[in-house]
Design a protein around this motif. Structure first.
Motif: not given
Length: 232
Positions: A170-188
Motif C-alpha cells: 500500500x505504501x509503495x503504491x501510494x508513493x508511486x501514484x503521488x510521484x508518477x501517475x497522479x502527481x500534483x501540479x509541481x509548479x504551483x
C-alpha cells in the motif's frame, strides 16, 4: 539530486563499483520515471532488432528511435546538468514497473520471500530491506520449531507476512501514484504545500525515511477528513 516533472521524476545517486573497497570508487547511477499513459506496454518493449520483450529492454538494445525519444525528453524536462548525464549514458535500458504480491507466503514445503513473494514499485526503496526482513522474520518464527509444530509456526509467519507486506504494498503504491501517475501540479507547489502534500500521502503509513512523529501528526490532522476510501 532529485527533480520532478509532470510525467514523473528522476533521481541520481552514487553506487559502488569494482574498486570501491580499495579505492572508494563509485559511479553515478540515475533512474528516470515516466508515465506513458495510452501506450501499450508491448509497443514499448520492442528492441532495435524488432524482438519483443516482456518486462524490460537490456542495456544496448534500445532502438535509435527510443534513444532519440529519451534524449529529447530529458532535454525538455530536466535541468541541463541532469539532461547531460542522461544523454551521455552509452547504454541506457528500459524497465517496466509492476506490483505483485503472492496470496500466501507458505505453500506446502515452500516459503516465498523477497522479490519471489512481493514486487513493489521502487519508490519506497525497500527491495533489499524487504528480503532481509522476510528472512529474519522466518528465522525467528522457526527458532522454536520441533517435530510437531512446524506447520503452526509457518502458518503464523504467513499471517504476519500478509499483514506487514500488505502495508508495504500500500505504501509503495501510494508513493508511486503521488510521484508518477497522479502527481500534483509541481509548479504551483511551495515548501509549505509540499510538506502538507507529503503528510497526506504518508497518512497512516510508515517509512524508514519518515519519522514516527510525522506519521502520528499526519494521522491526527487527517482524522475524520478522509472519506474516499478505507483507512490504512
Amino acid at each position: 539530486p532529485y527533480y520532478v516533472y509532470p510525467q514523473g521524476h528522476i533521481l541520481l545517486y552514487r553506487i559502488p563499483v569494482a574498486d570501491f573497497q580499495t579505492k572508494d570508487a563509485t559511479a553515478l547511477n540515475w533512474v528516470m520515471y515516466e508515465d506513458r499513459k495510452g501506450q501499450a506496454l508491448s509497443e514499448l518493449l520492442v528492441d532495435k532488432d524488432g524482438a519483443q520483450y516482456a518486462v524490460s529492454l537490456p542495456p544496448g538494445s534500445l532502438s535509435a528511435k527510443q534513444i532519440s525519444y529519451l534524449h529529447d525528453f530529458a532535454k525538455q524536462v530536466l535541468p541541463d546538468a541532469a539532461a547531460e548525464v542522461v544523454c551521455k549514458t552509452e547504454k541506457p535500458f528500459l524497465q517496466a514497473v509492476f506490483d505483485m504480491q503472492v496470496p500466501q507466503y507458505v505453500k506446502g514445503c515452500v516459503c516465498f520471500m523477497g522479490d519471489a513473494a512481493t514486487v513493489l514499485r521502487p519508490h519506497s526503496a525497500s527491495g533489499v530491506l524487504k528480503a532481509l526482513k522476510d528472512a529474519i522474520g522466518l528465522y525467528k518464527a522457526l527458532e522454536k520449531v520441533n517435530a510437531y509444530n512446524l506447520e503452526t509456526l509457518l502458518g503464523e509467519w504467513n499471517t504476519t507476512q500478509l499483514e506487514t507486506v500488505g502495508k508495504e504494498v500500500a505504501l509503495a503504491k501510494s508513493m508511486g501514484d503521488a510521484l508518477v501517475t497522479e502527481p500534483p501540479n509541481w509548479e504551483s507547489m511551495n515548501s509549505d504545500l509540499m510538506e502538507s502534500w507529503w503528510k497526506k500521502v504518508m497518512t497512516g503509513k510508515s517509512w524508514y525515511a519518515t519519522s514516527d512523529i510525522v506519521c502520528k501528526n499526519s494521522r491526527r490532522e487527517s482524522a475524520g477528513v478522509e472519506r474516499d476510501g478505507p483507512s490504512t
